[in-house]
Design an enzyme around this catalytic site. Sequence first.
Site, mmCIF file in Angstrom:
data_model
loop_
_atom_site.group_PDB
_atom_site.id
_atom_site.type_symbol
_atom_site.label_atom_id
_atom_site.label_comp_id
_atom_site.label_asym_id
_atom_site.label_seq_id
_atom_site.Cartn_x
_atom_site.Cartn_y
_atom_site.Cartn_z
ATOM 1 N N ALA A 171 0.868 -1.173 0.000
ATOM 2 C CA ALA A 171 0.000 0.000 0.000
ATOM 3 C C ALA A 171 0.906 1.224 0.000
ATOM 4 O O ALA A 171 2.075 1.148 0.402
ATOM 5 C CB ALA A 171 -0.879 -0.015 1.239
ATOM 6 N N GLY B 293 0.642 -5.043 0.772
ATOM 7 C CA GLY B 293 -0.504 -5.135 -0.138
ATOM 8 C C GLY B 293 -0.184 -5.873 -1.429
ATOM 9 O O GLY B 293 -1.090 -6.402 -2.092
ATOM 10 N N GLU C 188 -0.540 -9.387 -0.600
ATOM 11 C CA GLU C 188 -1.975 -9.603 -0.340
ATOM 12 C C GLU C 188 -2.786 -9.676 -1.634
ATOM 13 O O GLU C 188 -3.709 -10.492 -1.751
ATOM 14 C CB GLU C 188 -2.485 -8.489 0.584
ATOM 15 C CG GLU C 188 -1.911 -8.640 1.999
ATOM 16 C CD GLU C 188 -2.119 -7.413 2.872
ATOM 17 O OE1 GLU C 188 -1.727 -6.301 2.465
ATOM 18 O OE2 GLU C 188 -2.686 -7.562 3.964
ATOM 19 N N GLU D 281 4.217 -4.897 7.451
ATOM 20 C CA GLU D 281 3.379 -3.889 8.125
ATOM 21 C C GLU D 281 3.733 -3.666 9.589
ATOM 22 O O GLU D 281 3.701 -2.529 10.069
ATOM 23 C CB GLU D 281 1.894 -4.280 8.015
ATOM 24 C CG GLU D 281 1.321 -4.146 6.618
ATOM 25 C CD GLU D 281 1.499 -5.394 5.761
ATOM 26 O OE1 GLU D 281 2.255 -6.315 6.160
ATOM 27 O OE2 GLU D 281 0.875 -5.456 4.693
HETATM 28 N N1 CAA Z 1 4.572 3.188 -0.789
HETATM 29 C C1 CAA Z 1 4.953 4.345 -1.356
HETATM 30 N N2 CAA Z 1 6.093 4.474 -2.059
HETATM 31 C C2 CAA Z 1 6.859 3.388 -2.194
HETATM 32 C C3 CAA Z 1 6.521 2.155 -1.642
HETATM 33 C C4 CAA Z 1 5.305 2.069 -0.918
HETATM 34 N N3 CAA Z 1 4.864 0.905 -0.379
HETATM 35 N N4 CAA Z 1 7.484 1.255 -1.944
HETATM 36 C C5 CAA Z 1 8.405 1.933 -2.666
HETATM 37 N N5 CAA Z 1 8.037 3.222 -2.821
HETATM 38 C C6 CAA Z 1 8.748 4.293 -3.514
HETATM 39 C C7 CAA Z 1 9.933 4.790 -2.699
HETATM 40 O O1 CAA Z 1 9.496 5.718 -1.715
HETATM 41 C C8 CAA Z 1 10.782 5.397 -3.763
HETATM 42 O O2 CAA Z 1 10.249 6.650 -4.105
HETATM 43 P P1 CAA Z 1 11.248 7.934 -4.367
HETATM 44 O O3 CAA Z 1 12.052 7.516 -5.550
HETATM 45 O O4 CAA Z 1 10.302 9.048 -4.634
HETATM 46 O O5 CAA Z 1 12.076 8.062 -3.133
HETATM 47 C C9 CAA Z 1 10.558 4.489 -4.961
HETATM 48 O O6 CAA Z 1 9.341 3.785 -4.695
HETATM 49 C C10 CAA Z 1 11.664 3.472 -5.147
HETATM 50 O O7 CAA Z 1 11.833 2.802 -3.898
HETATM 51 P P2 CAA Z 1 13.250 2.644 -3.162
HETATM 52 O O8 CAA Z 1 14.135 3.795 -3.494
HETATM 53 O O9 CAA Z 1 12.974 2.393 -1.727
HETATM 54 O O10 CAA Z 1 13.783 1.327 -3.898
HETATM 55 P P3 CAA Z 1 14.786 0.235 -3.294
HETATM 56 O O11 CAA Z 1 15.173 -0.619 -4.433
HETATM 57 O O12 CAA Z 1 15.869 0.858 -2.498
HETATM 58 O O13 CAA Z 1 13.887 -0.607 -2.271
HETATM 59 C C11 CAA Z 1 11.887 -1.753 -1.560
HETATM 60 C C12 CAA Z 1 12.780 -1.333 -2.743
HETATM 61 C C13 CAA Z 1 12.639 -2.803 -0.705
HETATM 62 C C14 CAA Z 1 10.642 -2.372 -2.146
HETATM 63 C C15 CAA Z 1 11.561 -0.525 -0.692
HETATM 64 O O14 CAA Z 1 11.049 0.494 -1.548
HETATM 65 C C16 CAA Z 1 10.521 -0.792 0.356
HETATM 66 O O15 CAA Z 1 10.848 -1.345 1.410
HETATM 67 N N6 CAA Z 1 9.289 -0.331 0.116
HETATM 68 C C17 CAA Z 1 8.210 -0.403 1.095
HETATM 69 C C18 CAA Z 1 7.701 -1.818 1.234
HETATM 70 C C19 CAA Z 1 6.650 -1.887 2.294
HETATM 71 O O16 CAA Z 1 6.877 -1.628 3.456
HETATM 72 N N7 CAA Z 1 5.436 -2.293 1.886
HETATM 73 C C20 CAA Z 1 4.312 -2.442 2.784
HETATM 74 C C21 CAA Z 1 3.496 -1.200 2.800
HETATM 75 S S1 CAA Z 1 2.255 -1.215 4.041
HETATM 76 C C22 CAA Z 1 1.012 -2.139 3.410
HETATM 77 O O17 CAA Z 1 1.100 -2.680 2.322
HETATM 78 C C23 CAA Z 1 -0.202 -2.211 4.285
HETATM 79 C C24 CAA Z 1 -1.168 -3.231 3.889
HETATM 80 O O18 CAA Z 1 -1.386 -4.274 4.484
HETATM 81 C C25 CAA Z 1 -1.971 -3.015 2.733
#
Ligand code: CAA
Length: 259
Positions: A64, A109, A112, A132
């Site tokens: 998400a 998500g 999911e 999460e």
């Molecule tokens: N939401 C919003 N933006 C996201 C995102 C997310 N879940 N995942 C990645 N992005 C964005 C980053 O913020 C970044 O944006 P900018 O270039 O503007 O800074 C861009 O995508 C590229 O990401 P990274 O620079 O972080 O890329 P990376 O290769 O270094 O890492 C990754 C990749 C490991 C996937 C890392 O981006 C990450 O950990 N992302 C978040 C994953 C996460 O925690 N997901 C769960 C979200 S909560 C949820 O899903 C709740 C639910 O139950 C529905």
Amino acid sequence: MSNLSLEIEKGIALLTINRPKALNALNSETLGELNACLAEIEKREDVRVVILTGSGEKSFVAGADISEMVNATPLEGSAMGLLAKEAFSRLEEMPQVTIAAVNGYALGGGCEIAMACDIRIAAENAKFAQPECGLGILPGFGGTQRLARLVGKGRAKELIFTCDMIDAQEAYRIGLANKVVPQAELMDYCKAMAGRILNNAPLGISLAKQAINTGYDTDLNSGLKLEANLFGLSFSTADKKEGMTAFLEKRKEKHFIGK
Ligand code: CAA
């Protein structure tokens, strides 16, 4: 649809979540578009298999959208969860077969939405996690329910409480992924599987899907009764006659019409 793309060819809908700058993270706008798009697809008799994937090479869906959730109120959080519930339940229950082509990160998500699909094919670079609890929340798009049902309560709890990221092989080992394939072959593999599904009777498949889904959430006896009734219903179809006649005539080609 600014966050999705849809191509339909020969009975297969290729639905791509297309927010590559955010690694295809799901914001409310994308969830709304997804729900509307699935509502259209589920009515189409010419679509029999939906392949769901994410744009780019690196990520299926990275979860998400954290930038939307960071300042969201509890009510907004619930609204987002309910919107995802509507879209993902639609995906899970639609009459077509759904295949998640997991081409990279399937986090939160992303894991999911893949679990709401019937089948998950993982590219070798796929990574799965429910991160999460590390963000101060809990899985909110079905993770606590569908992960436990897919891999068992103990493994689901371990993944959710540790936030560990697992690779495609481990996802396969625990039953989260059906198959692992080289990244370059992912789409061809999914399309070939869709082709094998297309060879079979559409109503037989959607009734079987209904029996599996409903039966999984009920007791065995009720599930078996439901199956017996749906089995009987399938006898009313032209496709039952065609499938069985083809067998008796030793004929390989079958002409299923979905009726
Ligand atoms: N939401 C919003 N933006 C996201 C995102 C997310 N879940 N995942 C990645 N992005 C964005 C980053 O913020 C970044 O944006 P900018 O270039 O503007 O800074 C861009 O995508 C590229 O990401 P990274 O620079 O972080 O890329 P990376 O290769 O270094 O890492 C990754 C990749 C490991 C996937 C890392 O981006 C990450 O950990 N992302 C978040 C994953 C996460 O925690 N997901 C769960 C979200 S909560 C949820 O899903 C709740 C639910 O139950 C529905």
